[in-house]
Motif scaffolding. Sequence first.
Motif, PDB file in Angstrom:
ATOM      1  N   CYS A  82     -29.538  61.646 -65.541  1.00  0.00           N
ATOM      2  CA  CYS A  82     -30.021  60.310 -65.920  1.00  0.00           C
ATOM      3  C   CYS A  82     -29.629  59.305 -64.840  1.00  0.00           C
ATOM      4  O   CYS A  82     -28.757  59.570 -64.010  1.00  0.00           O
ATOM      5  N   ARG A  83     -30.283  58.191 -64.866  1.00  0.00           N
ATOM      6  CA  ARG A  83     -29.973  57.128 -63.919  1.00  0.00           C
ATOM      7  C   ARG A  83     -28.702  56.392 -64.360  1.00  0.00           C
ATOM      8  O   ARG A  83     -28.433  56.271 -65.549  1.00  0.00           O
ATOM      9  N   LEU A 116     -28.251  57.937 -75.092  1.00  0.00           N
ATOM     10  CA  LEU A 116     -28.992  59.062 -74.518  1.00  0.00           C
ATOM     11  C   LEU A 116     -28.371  60.398 -74.916  1.00  0.00           C
ATOM     12  O   LEU A 116     -29.079  61.375 -75.220  1.00  0.00           O
TER      13      LEU A 116
END
Length: 221
Positions: A8-9, A19
Motif C-alpha cells: 500500500c502507499r 486497510l
Amino acid sequence: MEDVVLHCRPGSAAGLSSLLERTEKLLEPFPCRTPPPFTPWFPTTSADLHLPIRPAKPAPVITCSAAPRDGDVSTSETSSRLHPASLCDRHEVTDSPIKRSWSVFTQRGGVLQSAQSLSKHFHRVVSVHRLHLRQRVKWVVGQHNCGTSRDIEQVWQTLSRSVRSSRLPTCNANIQRERAEIWVFCDVLHSEQVGRFLKDELRLTGRISLSVHRLGDIFSM
C-alpha cells in the motif's frame, strides 16, 4: 496458508489500520489449516533399506485350460501357480480350437548342424548389406507358396509341429493371418539352411523371400 503481503502507499496510521481490517475480512472465507505431514513412500530407516518393494496384487498367471481364440492367452489373478505341464501339452495344433499366432523353439534339445558355408551369391548379399551373421532375419511364406490343395493354416500347423519338436532350433515362427503370411525368424548364418528346410519339408511352391528389418527383401529361393 502462507503469509499474505499487503502492498500500500504510505499514509496515516488510521488509513493503514482500516486497510488491514478490510483485508482480514476478505481473507476470512479462506480456510486456515495446517498441511498434513509428508510421509515418504521409500524406506527411511536402515532397517527398511533391504526390504523389497512388492506390488499390491500378485502377477497374473498364464493358464492353458481356458485360453481364448485368436492366439490370445487368459490370465488369472487368483491362482498362485502355473497349471501342470501335462495340461498344456494336451492342446495339440491338429485338434485344438486355439489358433496359435506364435510358435517358439523351447530349447528341449537339438541344435542346428554346423552351418554350411554360405553360397557365393548369398555371401555377396551379406557383404553388400553388411549383415552380422547372428542378425535376425525372416523368411516370408505367402498363400501363393501353399499351392492349390492347401491353405496357409494347414502349412502353419505343419510348421508349428516342426518348430515345437526342435526340428528348427533357434527359429521362431509367427503367422500374420490378416496378411495370409507366415514369418520364420532365424539367424543370417542359418538362413539358407532354414530356407531349404522350409521349401522341402513344407512342400512350398514358387519362391520364398528373405527379409531384413529396414532393408526389405534381400534374397529369395
